[in-house]
Design a protein around this motif. Sequence first.
Motif, PDB file in Angstrom:
ATOM      1  N   ILE A  28       0.623  -1.336   0.059  1.00  0.00           N
ATOM      2  CA  ILE A  28       0.144   0.094  -0.137  1.00  0.00           C
ATOM      3  C   ILE A  28       0.856   1.241   0.074  1.00  0.00           C
ATOM      4  O   ILE A  28       0.592   2.214  -0.616  1.00  0.00           O
ATOM      5  N   LYS A  31       2.089   1.903  -3.385  1.00  0.00           N
ATOM      6  CA  LYS A  31       1.349   1.908  -4.300  1.00  0.00           C
ATOM      7  C   LYS A  31       0.851   3.531  -4.354  1.00  0.00           C
ATOM      8  O   LYS A  31       0.491   4.116  -5.523  1.00  0.00           O
ATOM      9  N   THR A  32       0.722   4.183  -3.197  1.00  0.00           N
ATOM     10  CA  THR A  32       0.275   5.338  -3.028  1.00  0.00           C
ATOM     11  C   THR A  32       1.337   6.307  -2.873  1.00  0.00           C
ATOM     12  O   THR A  32       0.892   7.489  -2.669  1.00  0.00           O
ATOM     13  N   GLU A 480      -8.435   1.136   2.756  1.00  0.00           N
ATOM     14  CA  GLU A 480      -6.988   0.908   3.227  1.00  0.00           C
ATOM     15  C   GLU A 480      -5.905   1.879   2.271  1.00  0.00           C
ATOM     16  O   GLU A 480      -4.654   1.865   2.856  1.00  0.00           O
ATOM     17  N   LEU A 481      -6.380   2.438   1.381  1.00  0.00           N
ATOM     18  CA  LEU A 481      -5.441   3.189   0.525  1.00  0.00           C
ATOM     19  C   LEU A 481      -5.507   4.555   0.855  1.00  0.00           C
ATOM     20  O   LEU A 481      -4.504   5.590   0.671  1.00  0.00           O
TER      21      LEU A 481
END
Length: 628
Positions: A28, A31-32, A480-481
């Motif tokens: 995560i 990814k972010t 969750e992001l």
Amino acid sequence: MIYVIVSLVALFVFLFNSKKNNFRKIYIFFKTLKRDLSLVRILICMVIQFALYQKRQDTVPKLFSKLVSKNSKRNAIYFEEETWTFQEVENFSNKIANFFKSKGYKRGDVVALFMENRPEYVCVWLGLSKIGVITALVNNNLVGDPLLHSISAVQPKCIIYGSALKDVIKNSSDAIPNTKLYQLSGRNEKSELLEEAENLNVKLDQESDASPTEEIRKGKLRDKLLYIYTSGTTGLPKAAIISNGRFLMVATGLPAMTKLTKEDVMYNSLPLYHSTGAMLCLSHCLITGGPIALRKKFSASNFWKDCNKYKCTVALYIGEICRYLLVHHTNDNTLIHHSVKKLVGSGLRPQIWKEFVSKFNIKQVFEIYGSTEGNVNMMNLDNTPGAVGYFPVWLKFVHSMSLIKCNMETAEPIRGSDGFYQACQPGEPGLFIGKISLNKIIGQFLGYVNKEASEKKLLRNVFKPGDVFFNSGDILVQDELGYFYFRDRTGDTFRWKGENVATSEVEAVISNILNLRDAVVYGVEVPGTEGRAGMAAVVDKDKTLDLQKFGQSLKSNLPAYSIPLFLRIIESVELTGTFKLKKTTLRQEGFNIEKIQDKLYMFDAKNITYAELTEDIYDDIMTGKVRL
């Protein structure tokens, strides 16, 4: 290099504060990461800019004066066939300032402004702010008791009203006998003067347009600038306090997050008495220096025509406006030409997001979450459908916004065994709160004019002794992001058959089934049952609603406990001036067949349709013979 260092530190802190599933956390994080670092950069720039405002004790009038000195001949406001330059806005606002100063108005006094959208509206409150007078922006749709309540709540020394609203003032003048009245007409507007009022146009014609420089210099960042009223969806409107600092925070954040510049022309058909129009629109004009195009009232048929007329590159929206635009152009299969690239606002339903963007070829939607009086706001910067904003999950330990567990029906927060409130986990809906800073302007909660109402919005001893948070009354969920999604407002979520029902979600499903027509969902009390049963009020002017097809569609799209048990067919849905659905009266009337003249129906689960609610069935429900 600095991004690499920040990333490594952030990852270390993130993992250190994580208790399990570190592999998922790492995924995560990376990814972010690009998204999050972009936001962090924006926030740092905003903090630096606002620090400069604080150091210089800037105010809206001070910054506008600097803007005019460099942009005097540029166009500031487009309205119908009128065009106002920045210098013309400056001159008119100076006349307002000088006239009211000559009448003895001083810093801290209050003036009520009751007028439709037009350039003079902007000039009036800007001029009053130059001498430190606070303007209360009264909803121009109000009449009778709600209007009198809004005026009396702020105790103004006078009321400035537009000539188009003189009849409303005339009908209310007996209830406000000791308040001075000034009538103001537009450039091309002719109207008879109320007997008890003074013609402000005549007074201003005789007034100097010289800048009240000394008065402007006295202004401070913390000075009150405006009173903007809440929409009144859950009761009578409350006057929220807007300081120069609060206005400039919006003025700082808007261009930083949306990359709007003074070359962007902004279209606004929203009321200037509302925070979106008053702050987002006017900060773009008065602080950034970008032209704005105003319309008196929203019109679905003229929205894109106006945007073309004024060559607008950005437009504001709120509430149900996007749905109304879709409805109006439902049968329009041709490409709608316009120059708008960006939309800024709140209330674009997730269920129509992609359809709207595709239909009107919008490059970027900046959905905002916040409230007029709230101390924390956020914005969706990357076009994620349905999200109202996001915040890096690895920065959770430093930011001031939180979701806490609550009773989903009443939104009453729940304390744990240690006596403190409990934070929600990703995917778990909860009450959105914002930490209040008592000493800093950023994060400050100024509250309402009514101090008792202000105190009701506070939560104390939330996560530790002595801390104070603003209670938004809104139910949100964070994935969750780090994306936040709006679920419902206080009182809108209800519990039925042991399950929580979010009215906004059911409304969206019904709206889609019935081709975007108006629908309101709410919970109603039923004797002998726990919780509240769902009820829907649906507009069906043409009497074309197929009850069986409607019932079957609901069965296919909603869980059984979310299907409205009762159905009310109505002629129209009452909206606030900011396009929010009103449901207080509907909720109070419930399914009382003795009081309601509209057609009422009840869901027949066996035949999957809606059958008429007769007096006999109603009596059986009320006496407990029929158990729901």
